[in-house]
Design an enzyme around this catalytic site. Structure first.
Site, PDB file in Angstrom:
ATOM      1  N   CYS A 300       0.806  -1.222   0.000  1.00 16.45           N
ATOM      2  CA  CYS A 300       0.000   0.000   0.000  1.00 16.45           C
ATOM      3  C   CYS A 300       0.840   1.273   0.000  1.00 16.45           C
ATOM      4  CB  CYS A 300      -0.991  -0.017   1.161  1.00 16.45           C
ATOM      5  SG  CYS A 300      -0.248  -0.036   2.804  1.00 16.45           S
ATOM      6  N   HIS A 347      -2.973   0.293   6.739  1.00  7.64           N
ATOM      7  CA  HIS A 347      -3.290   0.305   5.311  1.00  7.64           C
ATOM      8  C   HIS A 347      -3.550   1.737   4.860  1.00  7.64           C
ATOM      9  CE1 HIS A 347      -4.487  -1.082   1.423  1.00  7.64           C
ATOM     10  NE2 HIS A 347      -5.695  -0.544   1.517  1.00  7.64           N
ATOM     11  N   HIS A 359      -5.660   1.646  -4.551  1.00  4.95           N
ATOM     12  CA  HIS A 359      -4.783   1.126  -3.497  1.00  4.95           C
ATOM     13  C   HIS A 359      -4.333  -0.282  -3.831  1.00  4.95           C
ATOM     14  CE1 HIS A 359      -8.213  -1.109  -1.178  1.00  4.95           C
ATOM     15  NE2 HIS A 359      -8.589  -0.878  -2.416  1.00  4.95           N
TER      16      HIS A 359
END
Length: 388
Positions: A300, A347, A359
């Site tokens: 990420c 995240h 993402h």
């Protein structure tokens, strides 16, 4: 898991109980896999954090070691100066006292010069002693700093190694669980691919609409400018065509210069739109923890770091560190290019507009588009930052 839940519901009450039971088991297993995926993502960010911390420690060690070398060199120089001063005092003896100077002087000027010289020598001795003490303190301080930094470095390396082992164990468990529900997973993958294709088309349409709006705005500005210049030219023509009552009727009219038309350039896309456009190129690139390049994969924070670097913005490969950059943005004020964070900074993604983000979600997945208003992301929302 919502897709699989829909599949389970679609079976209906009249379906074979064994099929219902199997699909319920598959859903339970996939929910376990999602938990594992989240844990891997969190561990990957801790791994990235350890690498980030090691980089800072390495910089600190380099600086401390360089200063230690300078301080040790300063100690040697100061010691040499002290030694030379002591040899000078031993060979020449201490200067005469004030009374002896007064009695031996031949003039007032000589008295002043000798006493002034004695004061300067005393100040020099004090400076040399102070310099030596300062360098010795710096050596001690830097040695202590290096000891602490090396101990911290060893601890971070130990933690990083433990995280790597934990990730490997979780991935092995994940693979074993998935092998038992491969058929259901394939169905989910096919459905998710179709959904991603639709989201990509939607995002591309939004980008095209924004570009068209910018072009229309530029064209309207150009047309308005041309209309204004045309009106000014007409007014100028009217004033020159009106006869001057005192001028001869056959006087030659003054030639009018052609109006210069200024064409406004089309508005450039913002940096936010640029990073969104760049990120869209990597849709479908696989998630790989600790990775930050399209040739290998992305996690990420690796995705955002890589994309932002394309527009000259340097971000660390660590979600928590990226969260400390820029300015805070509320969810209702998000703009394309803003960074969005979830799950205790385990995240992150990049907002692209329309309530969506791009993402790299988790192991087994790819760079994709998701809604920040999905129940999972709403429940795990942390915040957003604007760094452009």
């Amino acid at each position: 898991m919502s897709v699989l839940a829909a599949l389970v519901t679609a079976v209906g009450a009249g379906a074979d109980p064994s099929i219902q039971e199997k699909r319920a088991q598959a859903q339970a297993i996939l929910e376990q896999v999602q938990v594992l995926d989240d844990e891997v993502g969190d561990a990957a960010e801790r791994w990235n954090g350890a690498n980030y911390q090691l980089g800072q420690i390495s910089a600190e060690l380099t600086s401390a070691q360089a200063d230690l070398v300078r301080a040790k060199r300063g100690v040697k120089t100061s010691q040499a100066r002290v030694g030379a001063r002591l040899r000078e005092l031993y060979v020449n003896g201490d200067s005469a006292g004030a009374i002896e100077v007064l009695l031996g002087a031949t003039s007032l000027q000589e008295i002043v010069e000798v006493l002034d010289a004695r004061e300067r020598v005393t100040a020099q001795d004090a400076r040399i002693a102070k310099e030596l003490k300062t360098y010795r303190v710096r050596v001690t301080k830097r040695n202590e700093q290096l000891t602490r930094a090396r101990a911290l470095q060893a601890e971070v390396v130990r933690k990083r190694t433990a995280e790597r082992a934990a990730i490997a164990a979780k991935l092995a468990t994940r693979k074993q669980l998935l092998s038992s529900v491969q058929e259901e997973v394939q169905k989910l993958v096919a459905q998710e691919q179709a959904r991603q294709a639709a989201l990509r088309r939607q995002a591309e349409q939004q980008q095209a609409a924004a570009a068209a709006a910018r072009q229309r705005a530029a064209l309207q500005a150009q047309q308005a400018q041309q209309a204004l210049q045309s009106a000014e030219a007409s007014a100028a023509d009217a004033s020159t065509s009106t006869p001057d009552p005192v001028a001869p009727s056959d006087a030659a009219p003054t030639p009018e210069a052609d109006p210069v038309i200024s064409v406004a350039p089309p508005a450039d896309a913002s940096k936010g739109a640029q990073v969104v456009s760049i990120a869209m190129q990597y849709l479908g690139i696989k998630y790989v923890w600790g990775a930050a390049s399209p040739s290998v994969g992305f996690d990420c924070s690796g995705l955002t770091m890589y994309v932002f670097n394309q527009v000259g913005v340097s971000l660390p490969h660590y979600a928590a560190a990226q969260f400390g950059m820029g300015t805070s943005v509320s969810k209702d004020q998000l703009q394309p290019g803003d960074l969005v964070f979830f799950r205790g900074l385990g995240h992150m993604g990049m907002y692209i507009g329309g309530g969506n983000m791009i993402h790299a979600p988790r192991t087994g997945d790819v760079v994709k588009i998701s809604s920040i208003y999905d129940s999972y992301y709403v429940a795990n929302w942390v915040g957003a930052r604007r760094v452009l």
